[in-house]
Write an enzyme that holds these catalytic residues in place. Structure first.
Site, PDB file in Angstrom:
ATOM      1  N   HIS A 355       0.602  -1.337   0.107  1.00 16.89           N
ATOM      2  CA  HIS A 355       0.002   0.145   0.031  1.00 16.89           C
ATOM      3  C   HIS A 355       0.748   1.188   0.040  1.00 16.89           C
ATOM      4  CE1 HIS A 355      -3.841  -1.697   0.769  1.00 16.89           C
ATOM      5  NE2 HIS A 355      -3.387  -2.652   1.401  1.00 16.89           N
ATOM      6  N   LYS A 542      -8.659  13.889   4.607  1.00 15.49           N
ATOM      7  CA  LYS A 542      -7.448  12.581   4.607  1.00 15.49           C
ATOM      8  C   LYS A 542      -6.467  12.970   5.750  1.00 15.49           C
ATOM      9  CE  LYS A 542      -6.601  14.010   0.335  1.00 15.49           C
ATOM     10  NZ  LYS A 542      -6.819  12.606  -0.636  1.00 15.49           N
ATOM     11  N   ARG A 543      -5.787  11.816   6.174  1.00 14.72           N
ATOM     12  CA  ARG A 543      -4.905  12.176   7.064  1.00 14.72           C
ATOM     13  C   ARG A 543      -3.977  13.243   6.755  1.00 14.72           C
ATOM     14  NH1 ARG A 543      -4.240   8.135  10.883  1.00 14.72           N
ATOM     15  NH2 ARG A 543      -2.604   9.682  11.695  1.00 14.72           N
ATOM     16  N   LYS A 548       0.674  14.592   1.044  1.00 13.45           N
ATOM     17  CA  LYS A 548      -0.964  14.857   0.546  1.00 13.45           C
ATOM     18  C   LYS A 548      -0.958  16.449   0.432  1.00 13.45           C
ATOM     19  CE  LYS A 548      -2.449  10.726   3.122  1.00 13.45           C
ATOM     20  NZ  LYS A 548      -3.254   9.784   2.049  1.00 13.45           N
ATOM     21  N   THR A 650      -8.720   6.556  -1.928  1.00 16.28           N
ATOM     22  CA  THR A 650     -10.042   6.030  -2.178  1.00 16.28           C
ATOM     23  C   THR A 650     -11.001   7.052  -1.882  1.00 16.28           C
ATOM     24  OG1 THR A 650      -9.638   5.115   0.174  1.00 16.28           O
ATOM     25  CG2 THR A 650      -9.532   3.531  -1.665  1.00 16.28           C
ATOM     26  N   LYS A 654     -14.934   8.205  -3.765  1.00 16.63           N
ATOM     27  CA  LYS A 654     -16.138   8.492  -3.054  1.00 16.63           C
ATOM     28  C   LYS A 654     -16.487   9.861  -3.512  1.00 16.63           C
ATOM     29  CE  LYS A 654     -14.223   5.952   0.867  1.00 16.63           C
ATOM     30  NZ  LYS A 654     -13.209   5.905   2.012  1.00 16.63           N
TER      31      LYS A 654
END
Ligand code: 26Q
Length: 807
Positions: A355, A542-543, A548, A650, A654
């Site tokens: 992952h 998100k985290r 990110k 992911t 969504k």
């Protein structure tokens, strides 16, 4: 299932009475939720028993999905939906004077995961059950889930999440099925007369693993699978726990040491640290799960040599990698198979998903720690390393290559290496990610075992993320294209027909607006802030991690602020920027970014010169339940990671499914989203894969050049340095340091202009309601490709060798 309203009402009253002795009129919220949960669990029970019987009788091949996290979210709503009794129950409760939505809000959200990996495991459980795949989850029943996040003065504060305090209606404690897990002690091999080796393991400490089962019900299909979470307890035989006896203190300490194993989930910061307790967690649930599997298999009375024809074990990231030596231990020490046979069966049974490509996140355990903690397992890993080196030497004549792929090197055990060498399949989680693994991160392995590598693009449970989270949009889909998409998400394609239909467009827009109003209410109740549902809802949830790039988003907001200030920003449409993110408690820089965004929000939201155009909201405690509120109301989906760093993502899927427009780099699954939805329906920016890899390999990027030559970047950074945003002196200086002195590892500044331009494009698109709504419809109708129903079917046929049972 078939259920009439009358039957439900009578069942509910009976359950309330049985559980609490109370009449329906006087029940408290706690009693209402608990009774309803218990009743739904009872409804689920019939399918569950039948499913188990069916799997047993037909000796179906089953997969065991080992994951150190399962981020399930609340279960009442999804169970009602999958059982097909949601409307009946709602009506019945209404007749008794109660509101289902309200009762649902009393369920705690079991946060037994950090983010994507844990949520993926939960989506897979839903999809396996709904696709009739005999799939079991194996994990840990943490007493404390991921911390609850609060902001105090804009800083993140972590509070314990005691989700089990008031009990958990969904689980069954299987007190009659515990297994024993052995830690510590001495292990050695004794040669036997026949040339074989006998293993001894003495002076170990026993830990009792007690399973708790939760049923996972498929969508209207009579399948209920099992999620089995293990809890660490003292063995029943323990003595000395009596106050006054000499050993009392020692016994108490031992009890605490044992129970610590399933006490709390580790918060991930994608930075591997070899913590002993984490190693104990990993071996604990792996050993319990594997022992349990072999025990079940023995009950079938089949030859042990055939176990791989009945059992597949999936290793979700390397955290459960010890499945490999543990399975070998049982095959050899207990089933008396020889090494070669045991290894052959193990490889046929095991498969592994990677992952992450962040090398600092890869698990590498110190040899000494493993040797001390699980000595028998260490002997097997050591032997495996030797065996594989020898085996490789037969075909590979490059010693350096063998060293590079070996399991033990430099005093460390490399878990990913063990997984690749001793399973039959390794997959990445999006096409680009798998590609990078093969040609970059794991290229040495790919050279040797090309046939083991494959891609399985992630997916999401569309029933939870569309049907349950966005009932109005689901209703519109039902009206226009029928209900087949619920079972066959590919049928969402049928909705494309309506992309130019003004009436449908208007309905889609109205639904989005209504969802935005609901979120605005929530924001008011949570933050005391008023946001305008007519503004663009631009969301990044998100985290929190540097790769990110929440920072890129925030710096752009600061840029807009300056634009409006200095140039009026006549062309800029009102926007509400919404953030949700937890930072790992030890990840200092991530916490600084949170403080920065909170301070930015405070400044902007209180400045009357800009706050009719810009609002910034940082919602506390982002998790599954909050995601279900936020995602259906989003219009812009921020997927802005540094290209090559996000394995898949992911939430991108969504958002798309709920009609948001994706603003993205060509990273992870964004690449495939672009392919599905088509160029005009997504906004792409930033460096591509090749550019990023070239820069990392050859250098050539100097962030100070950008700061010097790019006036927008300069203005933003200068204002930060000059204290334009009060109260963040040290944060601002650390951010500038990372962007400038430390040369901007994640290319925030490099991508800044391209991002601003992309944001401008969003602004333009939004002005044309026809275009915007068309794009939303294109996104919704293309999103079926990302249902995890597809993903698990691909795993089942391509990796696990499992056929899907008829319903
Ligand atoms: C490891 C050791 C010690 C403590 C914690 C951990 C740990 C825990 C969780 C390490 C990593 C994780 C989680 C990783 C994760 O969520 N990765 C994400 O997986 C998603 C599903 O495949 C992808 O979509 C995301 O791109 C990826 O970041």
């Amino acid at each position: 299932m078939n259920l009439t309203k009358e039957q439900f009402i009578s069942d509910f009253k009976r359950t309330l009475m049985r559980k609490f002795p109370t009449e329906v009129e006087s029940a408290s919220d706690y009693e209402l939720f608990n009774a309803l949960g218990s009743l739904v669990k009872e409804y689920q029970g019939e399918n569950w028993a039948k499913t188990r019987k069916k799997y047993r009788e037909y000796k179906e091949k089953q997969v065991y999905y080992f994951s150190i996290e399962f981020l399930l979210g609340r279960l009442l709503g999804s169970n009602l939906l999958n059982l097909g009794i949601r409307d009946t129950v709602k009506e019945g409760l209404k007749e008794m004077g109660y509101d289902l939505d309200r009762i649902e809000s009393f369920e705690v959200d079991p946060g037994l995961g950090n983010g994507g990996l844990g949520r993926l495991a939960a989506c897979f459980m839903d999809s396996m059950a709904s696709s009739g795949i005999p799939g079991n989850g194996m994990g840990i029943r943490y007493k404390y889930g991921l911390f609850r996040q609060k902001f105090v003065d804009g800083y993140q504060v972590e509070l314990p999440e005691n989700w089990l305090r008031d009990g958990n209606v969904w689980e069954y404690r299987r007190a009659d099925e515990p297994v024993t897990v052995k830690f510590y002690g001495d292990a050695w091999m004794e040669p036997q007369a026949d040339g074989s080796l006998l293993c001894h393991h003495t002076d170990y400490e026993e830990v009792l693993a007690v399973p708790y089962d939760t049923g996972v019900t498929g969508y209207e299909n009579k399948t209920t699978n099992t999620l089995r979470l293990w809890s660490a307890e003292e063995p029943y035989s323990s003595t000395g726990l009596f106050p006054g006896t000499t050993d009392f203190n020692k016994s108490l300490e031992k009890k605490r040491r044992i129970e610590a194993i399933s006490e709390a989930l580790y918060p991930d910061d994608s930075n591997f640290e070899g913590r002993l307790l984490r190693l104990r967690q990993e071996y604990f649930f792996v050993s319990a799960g594997i022992q349990d599997i072999v025990r079940n298999y023995r009950a079938l009375n089949l030859p042990i040599e055939d176990i791989h024809e009945y059992v597949a074990v999936h290793i979700n990231d390397t955290h459960p990698a010890l499945c490999i030596p543990e399975f070998m231990r049982i095959l050899m020490d207990e089933e008396k198979l020889d090494w070669e046979k045991a290894l052959e069966i193990t490889e046929k049974t095991m498969s592994y998903t990677n992952h992450t490509i962040l090398s600092e996140a890869l698990e590498k355990w110190p040899v000494d720690m493993v040797k001390n903690t699980i000595p028998r397992i260490y002997l097997i890993i050591e032997a495996l390393d030797k065996w594989k080196r020898k085996e490789l030497a037969k075909t590979v004549d490059d010693e350096n290559l063998i060293e590079a792929v070996s399991i033990i090197s430099g005093g460390q055990i490399r878990m990913a290496h063990m997984c690749i060498l001793a399973s039959h399949s390794i997959n990445g989680v999006a096409a680009l990610h798998t590609d990078i693994l093969m040609k970059q991160e794991l290229k040495d392995f790919y050279q040797i075992y090309p046939y083991k590598f494959n891609n399985k693009t992630n997916g999401i449970a569309h029933r939870r993320w569309l049907m349950y989270a966005n009932p109005e949009l689901s209703g519109l889909l039902d009206e226009t294209i029928g209900t087949s998409w619920r079972r066959n998400p590919g049928d969402l394609k049928l909705f494309k027909e309506y992309k130019r239909d003004r009436d449908i467009q208007e309905k889609v827009e109205r639904i989005k607006h209504h969802n935005k109003e609901k979120l605005a209410e929530y924001i008011y109740s949570a933050n005391g802030m008023t946001v305008d549902p007519h503004s663009i809802f631009d969301v990044q949830v998100k985290r929190l991690h540097a790769y990110k790039r929440q920072l890129l988003n925030a710096l752009h907001i600061l840029h807009l602020y300056h634009e409006i200030h200095e140039n009026g920003g006549a062309d800029i449409l009102p926007r509400t920027f919404i953030f949700g993110a937890k930072a790992a408690p030890a990840y200092y820089y991530a916490k600084e970014i949170i403080k920065f965004i909170n301070a930015l929000a405070l400044k902007i939201n209180n400045d009357p010169r800009v706050n009719d155009k810009l609002k910034v909201v940082f919602l506390e405690n982002y998790g599954v339940t909050l995601a279900e509120k936020i995602i259906p109301s989003a219009e812009v989906s921020e997927q802005i990671s540094t290209t090559t760093k996000e394995a898949s993502g992911t939430s991108n899927m969504k958002f798309m499914m709920n009609g948001a427009v994706t603003l993205a780099t060509l990273d992870g699954a964004n690449v495939e989203i672009l392919r599905e939805v088509g160029d005009p329906n997504i906004v792409i920016f930033g460096m591509n894969e090749k550019e990023v890899l070239d820069y990392y390999r050859n250098g050539g990027y100097y962030s100070k050049d950008v700061i010097r030559t790019n006036p927008r970047v300069k203005r933003v950074l200068d204002s930060l340095a000059e204290g334009f945003i009060p109260g963040i002196e040290s944060e601002a200086s650390d951010i500038i340091k990372s962007l400038s002195d430390l040369n901007d590892e994640y290319f925030v500044l490099k991508d800044f202009d391209s991002y601003c331009e992309a944001q401008g494009k969003i602004n333009t698109l939004y002005k044309d309601r026809f275009i915007w709504n068309k794009i939303a419809i294109e996104n919704i109708s293309s999103s079926g490709a990302f249902s995890s129903d597809n993903t698990v079917k691909n795993y089942a046929s391509g990796i696990w060798g499992i056929r899907t049972m008829e319903r």
